[in-house]
Scaffold this motif. Structure first.
Motif, PDB file in Angstrom:
ATOM      1  N   CYS A 125       0.807  -1.233   0.000  1.00  8.98           N
ATOM      2  CA  CYS A 125       0.000   0.000   0.000  1.00  8.98           C
ATOM      3  C   CYS A 125       0.836   1.277   0.000  1.00  8.98           C
ATOM      4  CB  CYS A 125      -0.944   0.012   1.190  1.00  8.98           C
ATOM      5  SG  CYS A 125      -1.847  -1.529   1.442  1.00  8.98           S
ATOM      6  N   CYS A 160       2.043   3.520  -3.109  1.00  6.29           N
ATOM      7  CA  CYS A 160       1.248   4.627  -3.662  1.00  6.29           C
ATOM      8  C   CYS A 160       0.676   5.535  -2.574  1.00  6.29           C
ATOM      9  CB  CYS A 160       0.088   4.085  -4.492  1.00  6.29           C
ATOM     10  SG  CYS A 160       0.646   3.145  -5.919  1.00  6.29           S
ATOM     11  N   HIS A 161       0.222   4.929  -1.491  1.00  2.05           N
ATOM     12  CA  HIS A 161      -0.292   5.722  -0.358  1.00  2.05           C
ATOM     13  C   HIS A 161       0.870   5.890   0.619  1.00  2.05           C
ATOM     14  CE1 HIS A 161      -4.392   5.280  -1.889  1.00  2.05           C
ATOM     15  NE2 HIS A 161      -4.157   3.997  -2.054  1.00  2.05           N
ATOM     16  N   LEU A 215      -2.799   7.157 -11.243  1.00  4.11           N
ATOM     17  CA  LEU A 215      -2.505   5.767 -11.608  1.00  4.11           C
ATOM     18  C   LEU A 215      -3.802   4.979 -11.741  1.00  4.11           C
ATOM     19  CD1 LEU A 215       0.522   4.911  -9.275  1.00  4.11           C
ATOM     20  CD2 LEU A 215       0.596   5.343 -11.739  1.00  4.11           C
ATOM     21  N   MET A 219     -13.415   5.913  -3.932  1.00  5.67           N
ATOM     22  CA  MET A 219     -12.991   5.930  -5.344  1.00  5.67           C
ATOM     23  C   MET A 219     -13.611   7.136  -6.077  1.00  5.67           C
ATOM     24  SD  MET A 219     -10.946   3.434  -5.245  1.00  5.67           S
ATOM     25  CE  MET A 219     -10.664   2.059  -4.121  1.00  5.67           C
ATOM     26  N   HIS A 220     -13.088   7.426  -7.296  1.00  6.35           N
ATOM     27  CA  HIS A 220     -13.465   8.656  -8.000  1.00  6.35           C
ATOM     28  C   HIS A 220     -14.974   8.745  -8.248  1.00  6.35           C
ATOM     29  CE1 HIS A 220     -13.273   5.733 -11.297  1.00  6.35           C
ATOM     30  NE2 HIS A 220     -14.135   6.523 -11.911  1.00  6.35           N
ATOM     31  N   TYR A 266      -8.607  -4.967  -3.456  1.00  3.93           N
ATOM     32  CA  TYR A 266      -7.151  -5.138  -3.580  1.00  3.93           C
ATOM     33  C   TYR A 266      -6.742  -6.595  -3.384  1.00  3.93           C
ATOM     34  CZ  TYR A 266      -6.269  -0.104  -3.793  1.00  3.93           C
ATOM     35  OH  TYR A 266      -6.214   1.208  -4.185  1.00  3.93           O
ATOM     36  N   ASP A 319      -1.731  -0.834 -12.583  1.00  6.24           N
ATOM     37  CA  ASP A 319      -0.368  -0.790 -12.056  1.00  6.24           C
ATOM     38  C   ASP A 319       0.084  -2.207 -11.664  1.00  6.24           C
ATOM     39  OD1 ASP A 319       1.550   1.579 -10.801  1.00  6.24           O
ATOM     40  OD2 ASP A 319       1.744  -0.350  -9.775  1.00  6.24           O
TER      41      ASP A 319
HETATM   42  C1  HEC Z   1      -0.431   1.412  -7.672  1.00  5.39           C
HETATM   43  C2  HEC Z   1      -0.876   2.392  -6.731  1.00  5.39           C
HETATM   44  C3  HEC Z   1      -1.765   1.936  -5.603  1.00  5.39           C
HETATM   45  C4  HEC Z   1      -1.513   0.960  -4.656  1.00  5.39           C
HETATM   46  C5  HEC Z   1      -0.330   0.042  -4.584  1.00  5.39           C
HETATM   47  C6  HEC Z   1      -2.626   1.003  -3.724  1.00  5.39           C
HETATM   48  N1  HEC Z   1      -3.510   1.974  -4.093  1.00  5.39           N
HETATM   49 FE1  HEC Z   1      -5.179   2.478  -3.084  1.00  5.39          FE
HETATM   50  N2  HEC Z   1      -5.658   3.810  -4.594  1.00  5.39           N
HETATM   51  C7  HEC Z   1      -4.904   4.049  -5.722  1.00  5.39           C
HETATM   52  C8  HEC Z   1      -5.650   4.887  -6.636  1.00  5.39           C
HETATM   53  C9  HEC Z   1      -5.163   5.407  -7.979  1.00  5.39           C
HETATM   54  C10 HEC Z   1      -6.892   5.131  -6.021  1.00  5.39           C
HETATM   55  C11 HEC Z   1      -8.047   5.953  -6.593  1.00  5.39           C
HETATM   56  C12 HEC Z   1      -8.767   5.159  -7.682  1.00  5.39           C
HETATM   57  C13 HEC Z   1     -10.042   5.802  -8.164  1.00  5.39           C
HETATM   58  O1  HEC Z   1     -10.448   6.844  -7.656  1.00  5.39           O
HETATM   59  O2  HEC Z   1     -10.672   5.265  -9.074  1.00  5.39           O
HETATM   60  C14 HEC Z   1      -6.856   4.433  -4.739  1.00  5.39           C
HETATM   61  C15 HEC Z   1      -7.883   4.454  -3.807  1.00  5.39           C
HETATM   62  C16 HEC Z   1      -7.823   3.854  -2.551  1.00  5.39           C
HETATM   63  C17 HEC Z   1      -8.796   4.033  -1.508  1.00  5.39           C
HETATM   64  C18 HEC Z   1     -10.032   4.948  -1.601  1.00  5.39           C
HETATM   65  C19 HEC Z   1      -9.635   6.374  -1.290  1.00  5.39           C
HETATM   66  C20 HEC Z   1     -10.761   7.363  -1.434  1.00  5.39           C
HETATM   67  O3  HEC Z   1     -10.690   8.421  -0.781  1.00  5.39           O
HETATM   68  O4  HEC Z   1     -11.680   7.148  -2.224  1.00  5.39           O
HETATM   69  C21 HEC Z   1      -8.393   3.290  -0.434  1.00  5.39           C
HETATM   70  C22 HEC Z   1      -9.087   3.193   0.917  1.00  5.39           C
HETATM   71  C23 HEC Z   1      -7.173   2.630  -0.812  1.00  5.39           C
HETATM   72  N3  HEC Z   1      -6.853   2.999  -2.102  1.00  5.39           N
HETATM   73  C24 HEC Z   1      -6.462   1.766   0.009  1.00  5.39           C
HETATM   74  C25 HEC Z   1      -5.363   1.026  -0.419  1.00  5.39           C
HETATM   75  C26 HEC Z   1      -4.780  -0.059   0.329  1.00  5.39           C
HETATM   76  C27 HEC Z   1      -5.268  -0.556   1.678  1.00  5.39           C
HETATM   77  C28 HEC Z   1      -3.750  -0.525  -0.414  1.00  5.39           C
HETATM   78  C29 HEC Z   1      -2.852  -1.720  -0.127  1.00  5.39           C
HETATM   79  C30 HEC Z   1      -3.536  -2.996  -0.078  1.00  5.39           C
HETATM   80  C31 HEC Z   1      -3.684   0.280  -1.632  1.00  5.39           C
HETATM   81  N4  HEC Z   1      -4.696   1.202  -1.601  1.00  5.39           N
HETATM   82  C32 HEC Z   1      -2.743   0.158  -2.620  1.00  5.39           C
HETATM   83  C33 HEC Z   1      -3.635   3.576  -5.953  1.00  5.39           C
HETATM   84  C34 HEC Z   1      -3.030   2.563  -5.236  1.00  5.39           C
END
Ligand code: HEC
Ligand code: HEC
Length: 328
Positions: free
Chosen positions: A212, A215-216, A227, A269-270, A284, A295
């Motif tokens: 996680c 990216c976060h 991404l 999500m968006h 995920y 990605d």
């Molecule tokens: C490759 C980059 C990437 C990785 C690795 C990643 N994320 Fe994300 N995450 C994103 C993106 C891009 C979005 C927004 C997608 C959209 O809006 O459609 C997102 C959205 C989210 C959101 C929603 C946020 C919101 O305010 O709407 C959460 C919660 C989240 N991710 C948690 C996680 C967790 C937990 C992990 C690890 C298991 C993880 N992410 C790994 C890229 C990533």
């Protein structure tokens, strides 16, 4: 924690210094600096004017929608709707993002394409589905409000105009800080009791076992890149950043949201299509949906029930509602 406002020539930046009360040792801030545009250094008067405008429904055609109608303080400046609603119940195509810590945004919007908060202000005002008011109509209306006209004269030395509007609202947005979560106290202020054992285990999972933080990434829990996280195999109408340059490698790319205050900002999500954090984890853990632009770091994983609970508890530890003191 102390906030110091340093002004260098036209550029001012807020730096945070961590102070240890016992020894008054100072170390360098772990947070990035907010860089203010050279033509818009912050002042308390500008922030206060911006705050009034942000909550003012007269910024919309029918006097019913303020910026704060979609960005509500109590929900970390989001609205709890899958997609936001503007004048006459018209729906936008996207979920309203939090604007806490907006001063750190290198680019604004899910398509990561607008360079400054100043430029963003005009967008919702003129948008048909949001506030639906032309800037000309807006200025005619607001110049008749003595408090706005007087503030414009005294702060900016000019009539209330688009400059005053955009500079003051964005100054207000840059003042919206939320950096005092349990995680901040645990990780940056060295308070080992700030997080529970479960929250600490969740942090280890988030940052070590899983991917996680790729990216976060702390401290803001985003790298701010756009991404594709495999939300869909077919993105339908809203292809994200693709619409900016018509480049097919951009299909399905959206700016990575910060996870600060994430338990307050559902749905996710968006397009607000995922209702809960449990469902986000399900997305995920199956490795997302197949898409050529997904990605490569997003791959399937399994979590035990305890691990899932730990991860959810960790995300909750990213909550900081201290900013609400200004709204109670
Ligand atoms: C490759 C980059 C990437 C990785 C690795 C990643 N994320 Fe994300 N995450 C994103 C993106 C891009 C979005 C927004 C997608 C959209 O809006 O459609 C997102 C959205 C989210 C959101 C929603 C946020 C919101 O305010 O709407 C959460 C919660 C989240 N991710 C948690 C996680 C967790 C937990 C992990 C690890 C298991 C993880 N992410 C790994 C890229 C990533
Ligand atoms: C009708 C609901 C609505 C209103 C009214 C509204 N917004 Fe938004 N706001 C949204 C949505 C939806 C998005 C996401 C748009 C996108 O990324 O394409 C957004 C995005 C933003 C962003 C970008 C945040 C980021 O992470 O990139 C900022 C800043 C913002 N709005 C500030 C404002 C200001 C200032 C006003 C008033 C002038 C306002 N909004 C009025 C719904 C609204």
């Amino acid at each position: 924690m102390k906030q110091l406002l340093i002004i260098f020539g036209g550029i001012s930046l807020i730096s945070f210094f961590l102070t240890d009360c016992e020894s008054s040792d100072r170390s360098v801030s772990p947070y990035p600096s907010i860089i203010f545009p050279e033509d818009n250094p912050s002042t308390q008067e500008k922030i206060e004017l911006g705050r009034k405008l942000f909550f003012d429904k007269r910024l919309s055609k029918n006097n019913e929608i303020a910026c704060a109608s979609c960005h509500l303080p109590e929900y970390a400046f989001t609205d709890r709707l899958p997609v936001a609603q503007g004048v006459e119940g018209r729906t936008t195509e996207r979920n309203a993002p939090s604007i806490l810590n907006a001063g750190y945004l290198p680019t604004v919007m899910f398509d990561a394409h607008i360079e400054t908060l100043e430029k963003q202000v005009i967008v919702p005002i003129q948008e048909h589905t949001e506030m639906d008011l032309s800037i000309k109509e807006l200025l005619t209306k607001l110049r008749k409000v003595p408090a706005y006209q007087e503030a414009a004269k005294s702060i900016f030395g000019r009539d209330f105009d688009a400059w005053v509007l955009t500079r003051s609202i964005s100054s207000f947005e840059r003042s919206l800080m939320s950096l005092d979560s349990k995680f901040d106290r645990y990780y940056y202020q060295n308070d080992k009791n700030a997080m529970s054992a479960s929250e600490v285990r969740g942090w280890k999972l988030f940052s070590e076992k899983l991917y996680c933080t790729e990216c976060h990434t702390p401290p803001m829990f985003t790298t701010y890149e756009a991404l594709n996280n495999g939300l869909y195999s077919d993105y339908g109408e809203d292809k994200g950043r693709f619409r900016i340059h018509n480049d097919s490698t951009d299909i399905g790319k959206f700016k990575i949201p910060s996870l600060r205050n994430i338990t307050l900002t559902f749905p996710y999500m968006h397009d607000g299509s995922i209702g809960s954090l449990e469902e986000v984890l399900a997305h995920y853990s199956k490795g997302g949906n197949d898409h050529v632009n997904k990605d490569k770091r997003i791959v399937p994983f399994t979590l035990s029930n305890t691990e899932e609970k730990d991860l959810l508890n960790f995300m909750e530890a990213l909550t900081d509602t201290s900013y609400m003191k200004d709204y109670r």
